[in-house]
Design a protein around this motif. Sequence first.
Motif, PDB file in Angstrom:
ATOM      1  N   TYR A 122       0.854  -1.188   0.000  1.00 52.05           N
ATOM      2  CA  TYR A 122       0.000   0.000   0.000  1.00 52.05           C
ATOM      3  C   TYR A 122       0.890   1.239   0.000  1.00 52.05           C
ATOM      4  N   ASP A 123       0.608   2.167  -0.905  1.00 48.44           N
ATOM      5  CA  ASP A 123       1.358   3.425  -0.987  1.00 48.44           C
ATOM      6  C   ASP A 123       0.310   4.510  -1.191  1.00 48.44           C
ATOM      7  N   GLN A 124      -0.126   5.135  -0.091  1.00 49.83           N
ATOM      8  CA  GLN A 124      -1.334   5.967  -0.109  1.00 49.83           C
ATOM      9  C   GLN A 124      -1.037   7.455  -0.173  1.00 49.83           C
ATOM     10  N   GLU A 125      -1.893   8.154  -0.876  1.00 44.50           N
ATOM     11  CA  GLU A 125      -1.758   9.614  -1.015  1.00 44.50           C
ATOM     12  C   GLU A 125      -2.016  10.337   0.297  1.00 44.50           C
ATOM     13  N   LEU A 170       0.933  -6.146  10.501  1.00 51.59           N
ATOM     14  CA  LEU A 170       1.347  -5.241   9.426  1.00 51.59           C
ATOM     15  C   LEU A 170       2.855  -5.346   9.244  1.00 51.59           C
ATOM     16  N   ALA A 171       3.330  -5.001   8.062  1.00 49.82           N
ATOM     17  CA  ALA A 171       4.770  -4.955   7.807  1.00 49.82           C
ATOM     18  C   ALA A 171       5.111  -3.684   7.045  1.00 49.82           C
ATOM     19  N   TYR A 172       6.309  -3.178   7.303  1.00 50.30           N
ATOM     20  CA  TYR A 172       6.829  -2.009   6.588  1.00 50.30           C
ATOM     21  C   TYR A 172       8.009  -2.427   5.725  1.00 50.30           C
ATOM     22  N   GLY A 229      11.282  -3.889   6.929  1.00 50.69           N
ATOM     23  CA  GLY A 229      11.298  -5.249   7.474  1.00 50.69           C
ATOM     24  C   GLY A 229      10.639  -5.368   8.833  1.00 50.69           C
ATOM     25  N   SER A 230      10.289  -4.248   9.434  1.00 51.81           N
ATOM     26  CA  SER A 230       9.655  -4.314  10.752  1.00 51.81           C
ATOM     27  C   SER A 230       8.216  -4.813  10.629  1.00 51.81           C
ATOM     28  N   ARG A 231       7.775  -5.483  11.660  1.00 52.64           N
ATOM     29  CA  ARG A 231       6.425  -6.025  11.693  1.00 52.64           C
ATOM     30  C   ARG A 231       5.726  -5.593  12.966  1.00 52.64           C
ATOM     31  N   MET A 232       4.428  -5.519  12.892  1.00 52.64           N
ATOM     32  CA  MET A 232       3.657  -5.078  14.039  1.00 52.64           C
ATOM     33  C   MET A 232       2.450  -5.976  14.217  1.00 52.64           C
ATOM     34  N   GLN A 256       3.908   6.044   3.323  1.00 51.24           N
ATOM     35  CA  GLN A 256       4.634   5.084   4.159  1.00 51.24           C
ATOM     36  C   GLN A 256       4.158   3.693   3.717  1.00 51.24           C
ATOM     37  N   LYS A 257       5.000   3.027   2.942  1.00 54.54           N
ATOM     38  CA  LYS A 257       4.569   1.753   2.351  1.00 54.54           C
ATOM     39  C   LYS A 257       4.382   0.699   3.422  1.00 54.54           C
ATOM     40  N   HIS A 258       3.289  -0.025   3.299  1.00 58.01           N
ATOM     41  CA  HIS A 258       2.981  -1.050   4.291  1.00 58.01           C
ATOM     42  C   HIS A 258       2.181  -2.171   3.637  1.00 58.01           C
ATOM     43  N   ARG A 259       2.187  -3.299   4.281  1.00 61.37           N
ATOM     44  CA  ARG A 259       1.441  -4.471   3.830  1.00 61.37           C
ATOM     45  C   ARG A 259       0.657  -5.051   5.009  1.00 61.37           C
ATOM     46  N   VAL A 260      -0.401  -5.747   4.695  1.00 61.62           N
ATOM     47  CA  VAL A 260      -1.099  -6.526   5.711  1.00 61.62           C
ATOM     48  C   VAL A 260      -0.623  -7.966   5.558  1.00 61.62           C
TER      49      VAL A 260
END
Lengths: 108, 108
Positions: free
Chosen positions: B44-47, B61-63, B66-69, B83-87
């Motif tokens: 995800y790369d959101q405006e 979530l991951a950034y 390499g960090s995960r939450m 702030q690019k992130h993934r689920v």
Amino acid sequence: MANIFNLPSELPDRELFEPLVSSNNILIERIVSTGQTTPSGEWYDQEKDEWVILLQGEAELAYVDGSRMALKAGDYLLIKAHQKHRVEYTSSDPPCIWLAIHAKFQQQ
Amino acid sequence: MANIFNLPSELPDRELFEPLVSSNNILIERIVSTGQTTPSGEWYDQEKDEWVILLQGEAELAYVDGSRMALKAGDYLLIKAHQKHRVEYTSSDPPCIWLAIHAKFQQQ
């Protein structure tokens, strides 16, 4: 990262208003109520729209037309700018945890 | 008045994105996930900035660093624009219920 359900070990007698995000055009805040209500005869009359969700506890709102709304955890509503309202009841055990978003929602 | 925890009796296989308030400058939406994750290699790369809270279920979530939450019910965070992130994970039993607020939070 923080958790909305984490409360201070001792709550004060007053309501807690904690901004989570604050900018020019939007305020996201947590409100913790422990029995407080809007003082008799007073009304909230806000410049901005408010989208609010009750996440813990039970509460009751009232509008000037005499209508009342009982809220339980998960209930949400939109209170438009200048829509006068009062808080008639908030539970103290458990405390009420509200999430409120104040902004001008110009509907498309 | 509606309740954020009320789900359709049958959930589809895809994630549900439901706008609760939509205006020019702000979107408040409920997202219901039942095991879906961001497709492999995608981000995800959101405006806009996104303030998001998980209200039910568990997720991760991951950034890009390499960090995960790991998130549980009540955890909230601010994801800045771009702030690019993934689920990486969402629970299906119970389904994940997210509340997301998309806006430009120009910090004062």
